[in-house]
Design a protein around this motif. Structure first.
Motif, PDB file in Angstrom:
ATOM      1  N   ARG A 116      33.708  33.019  32.517  1.00 14.97           N
ATOM      2  CA  ARG A 116      33.177  33.654  33.496  1.00 14.97           C
ATOM      3  C   ARG A 116      34.378  34.223  34.542  1.00 14.97           C
ATOM      4  O   ARG A 116      34.519  35.520  34.915  1.00 14.97           O
ATOM      5  CB  ARG A 116      32.193  32.765  34.396  1.00 14.97           C
ATOM      6  CG  ARG A 116      31.543  33.786  35.642  1.00 14.97           C
ATOM      7  CD  ARG A 116      30.796  33.014  36.515  1.00 14.97           C
ATOM      8  NE  ARG A 116      31.582  31.459  36.967  1.00 14.97           N
ATOM      9  CZ  ARG A 116      32.374  31.521  37.885  1.00 14.97           C
ATOM     10  NH1 ARG A 116      32.470  32.932  38.796  1.00 14.97           N
ATOM     11  NH2 ARG A 116      32.814  30.626  38.278  1.00 14.97           N
ATOM     12  N   LYS A 117      35.394  33.547  34.618  1.00 14.92           N
ATOM     13  CA  LYS A 117      36.348  33.870  35.675  1.00 14.92           C
ATOM     14  C   LYS A 117      37.332  34.872  34.744  1.00 14.92           C
ATOM     15  O   LYS A 117      37.721  35.869  35.675  1.00 14.92           O
ATOM     16  CB  LYS A 117      37.322  32.621  35.938  1.00 14.92           C
ATOM     17  CG  LYS A 117      36.534  31.872  37.064  1.00 14.92           C
ATOM     18  CD  LYS A 117      37.448  30.496  37.345  1.00 14.92           C
ATOM     19  CE  LYS A 117      36.658  29.704  38.330  1.00 14.92           C
ATOM     20  NZ  LYS A 117      37.460  28.447  38.631  1.00 14.92           N
ATOM     21  N   LYS A 152      35.649  37.924  34.948  1.00 15.90           N
ATOM     22  CA  LYS A 152      35.407  38.598  36.243  1.00 15.90           C
ATOM     23  C   LYS A 152      37.027  39.369  36.535  1.00 15.90           C
ATOM     24  O   LYS A 152      36.999  40.418  37.099  1.00 15.90           O
ATOM     25  CB  LYS A 152      35.182  37.501  37.404  1.00 15.90           C
ATOM     26  CG  LYS A 152      34.946  38.188  38.685  1.00 15.90           C
ATOM     27  CD  LYS A 152      34.879  37.335  39.871  1.00 15.90           C
ATOM     28  CE  LYS A 152      34.819  37.619  41.218  1.00 15.90           C
ATOM     29  NZ  LYS A 152      34.535  36.487  42.103  1.00 15.90           N
ATOM     30  N   HIS A 153      38.061  38.539  35.983  1.00 15.93           N
ATOM     31  CA  HIS A 153      39.318  39.080  36.390  1.00 15.93           C
ATOM     32  C   HIS A 153      39.584  40.539  35.567  1.00 15.93           C
ATOM     33  O   HIS A 153      40.309  41.639  36.220  1.00 15.93           O
ATOM     34  CB  HIS A 153      40.450  38.198  35.904  1.00 15.93           C
ATOM     35  CG  HIS A 153      41.696  38.671  36.329  1.00 15.93           C
ATOM     36  ND1 HIS A 153      42.286  38.471  37.510  1.00 15.93           N
ATOM     37  CD2 HIS A 153      42.595  39.029  35.453  1.00 15.93           C
ATOM     38  CE1 HIS A 153      43.457  39.024  37.458  1.00 15.93           C
ATOM     39  NE2 HIS A 153      43.841  39.298  36.169  1.00 15.93           N
ATOM     40  N   THR A 174      31.726  41.828  31.460  1.00 21.86           N
ATOM     41  CA  THR A 174      30.781  40.761  31.735  1.00 21.86           C
ATOM     42  C   THR A 174      31.325  39.624  30.874  1.00 21.86           C
ATOM     43  O   THR A 174      31.895  39.728  30.197  1.00 21.86           O
ATOM     44  CB  THR A 174      29.337  41.519  31.353  1.00 21.86           C
ATOM     45  OG1 THR A 174      29.572  41.589  29.631  1.00 21.86           O
ATOM     46  CG2 THR A 174      28.751  42.586  32.229  1.00 21.86           C
ATOM     47  N   THR A 175      30.459  38.353  31.168  1.00 25.23           N
ATOM     48  CA  THR A 175      30.917  37.374  30.392  1.00 25.23           C
ATOM     49  C   THR A 175      30.557  37.715  28.864  1.00 25.23           C
ATOM     50  O   THR A 175      31.061  37.166  27.945  1.00 25.23           O
ATOM     51  CB  THR A 175      30.007  36.062  30.802  1.00 25.23           C
ATOM     52  OG1 THR A 175      30.557  35.621  32.144  1.00 25.23           O
ATOM     53  CG2 THR A 175      30.507  34.802  30.197  1.00 25.23           C
TER      54      THR A 175
END
Length: 219
Positions: A46-47, A50-51, A55-56
């Protein structure tokens, strides 16, 4: 900020649109940054997503899970090492890989901190250990061949077998990489230059040692 065209779009079937290899590399760069900043344990898909601005689901399209992502990141890191060695093989400059290695301490890159984190995980993750052992063996083999060629040309000391000298050189590089994330202020450009200069002295031919074609170096 990236435009909509630069951010991966995901279709209703979960298949990302765009250059697969380019987006995969972008995710690996994002993973490297997240691991360098937050550590391996805190780096989640997830991180990373986001970076990267994805999307995941887009991440899992390329990498099924965190382990697969990290294995790919390790392979990518060793690909960079191999590229450094190829440059040295072509030019005959044995210090070239170390010059490139040192340049990776540039504050714009997270290469050293991320790589040191991943190498440490090899103790606990069999999949990581396999990659590290396999790729390091290849790296040492390639570097030993370059060292041996330099010894035969008389540009590197030949009183130490090439494979032993290679192990020493690799250990020095690994030591710098492991300490840099802990003591970044100590690794100033001036000090890194001094380390390379000292390395040049350490591997220089020993006065009075046999020249290439003369008496064989002692084992």
């Amino acid at each position: 900020m990236d435009s909509d065209d630069d951010i991966e779009q995901v279709s209703t079937r979960g298949r990302p649109v765009g250059d697969r290899e380019a987006k995969r590399k972008e995710l690996l760069r994002a993973a490297s940054t997240v691991i360098a900043q937050e550590g391996y344990a805190n780096a989640s898909l997830r991180k990373v997503a986001k970076h990267a601005g994805y999307t995941t689901g887009a991440v899992t399209y390329y990498f099924a899970n965190k382990e697969e992502l990290v294995v790919a990141l390790m392979e990518s890191a060793f690909d960079r090492f191999d590229a450094m060695l190829e440059s040295a093989r072509e030019t005959g400059d044995i210090l070239a890989p170390f010059e490139s290695w040192i340049r990776l301490t540039d504050r714009s890159t997270r290469f050293w901190p991320a790589t040191s984190e991943l190498l440490a995980q090899g103790r606990h993750e069999p999949a990581f250990a396999e990659v590290i052992a396999r790729r390091y063996a290849r790296y040492r083999r390639l570097l030993a061949a370059i060292v041996k060629d330099a010894q035969e040309r008389g540009t590197v000391r030949n009183d130490i077998p090439a494979d032993i000298l290679t192990d020493q050189l690799v250990a020095m590089g690994d030591g710098w990489m492991m300490l840099y994330p802990i003591e970044p202020k100590r690794f100033t450009p001036k000090r890194m230059r001094a380390l390379i200069d000292a390395l040049a002295v350490l591997i220089a031919p020993v006065p009075g040692e046999p020249k290439p074609g003369g008496r064989a170096a002692r084992a």
